[in-house]
Design an enzyme around this catalytic site. Sequence first.
Site, short mmCIF file in Angstrom:
data_model
loop_
_atom_site.label_atom_id
_atom_site.label_comp_id
_atom_site.label_asym_id
_atom_site.label_seq_id
_atom_site.Cartn_x
_atom_site.Cartn_y
_atom_site.Cartn_z
N TYR A 108 0.84 -1.20 0.00
CA TYR A 108 0.00 0.00 0.00
C TYR A 108 0.88 1.25 0.00
O TYR A 108 1.50 1.59 1.00
CB TYR A 108 -0.89 -0.03 1.23
CG TYR A 108 -2.02 0.97 1.26
CD1 TYR A 108 -2.36 1.74 0.15
CD2 TYR A 108 -2.79 1.12 2.41
CE1 TYR A 108 -3.41 2.63 0.19
CE2 TYR A 108 -3.85 2.01 2.48
CZ TYR A 108 -4.15 2.76 1.37
OH TYR A 108 -5.20 3.66 1.42
N LYS A 162 -1.19 -1.29 -4.36
CA LYS A 162 -2.18 -0.23 -4.48
C LYS A 162 -1.46 1.11 -4.47
O LYS A 162 -0.82 1.48 -3.48
CB LYS A 162 -3.20 -0.26 -3.34
CG LYS A 162 -4.26 0.84 -3.52
CD LYS A 162 -5.20 0.99 -2.35
CE LYS A 162 -6.14 2.18 -2.59
NZ LYS A 162 -6.98 2.48 -1.41
#
EC number: 4.1.3.3
Length: 296
Positions: free
Chosen positions: A141, A171
């Site tokens: 992330y 992400k």
Amino acid sequence: MQPSQTRFGLSVALSTPFRPDARVDLGRLARHAAWVLDNGAGSVTLCGTTGEGASIGLTQRAQMLGALQGAGIAADRILVGVASASLDEAAAQARMALDAGCRGLLVAPAFYFKGVSDDGIFAWFSRLFERTPGVRDVFLYHIPSVTAVGLSAELIGRLRKAFPAVIAGVKDSSGDAANTARLLEQHGDLAILVGDERQLAGAVRKGAQGTICGCANFMPDVLAPVANEGRDDPRVKAVVDLVCQYPVMSAVKALIAHRTNDPAWLEVCPPLEPLTAQQTRDLTAGFDRIVGAKAA
């Protein structure tokens, strides 16, 4: 487990409903998750940024997983965010999700200490994976606007090489299209996900596999073709631009409250604060004007 070749699609960064005592409202959570899945989302992600996950401890995380599974939501449609500066806490969050059979983990780097090097971040992830038996399906992330700790393409490459059966995707919530392009070029065999909905359609057409995003909390039907097909929809940029004029987590909740006609959704967990009544009126009026426009 090697990274899946199945398309990722649309996962909702599920907003977390809180009661006035800052405990999770499990009934509302389960109903909301079921609604987004019935209206275009392929999965939900618990305890991400939009879900205020860094404010939610292990006991409530367990209750949240139980509420969704008790409502008939299959574990393979649930991802779980891992957010802690503590290795032991992060590993406990990860093990809980994996033991429940969840689809995967969205793992943010340790975020308390700033100015750390790639070597330090690599060591933190390495220790985390070592403390998490059976770790799998990790989506790294990258959200430097929140963590102030970025994940470079080179660091991602090091982690992939060291843990080839663990890393499933990235992400990218940097909002930097050039960074997404770099990830697609260097790591395009992973599931590259785009957090900024305004850049999603173009990135999908270039090879991104979808998104975990907050605006799908109130318009999953609009975002599903954007995430799955790379279809442009001018309403998406307009809505995100509008939401970004306000504190985002609180604005997302105001729009869920607007959709459901349920003011209980306005609650946020301290230290966040809800929008003012005037902000809420302005936001919802602007949203109604935008969503009335037809997609191009």
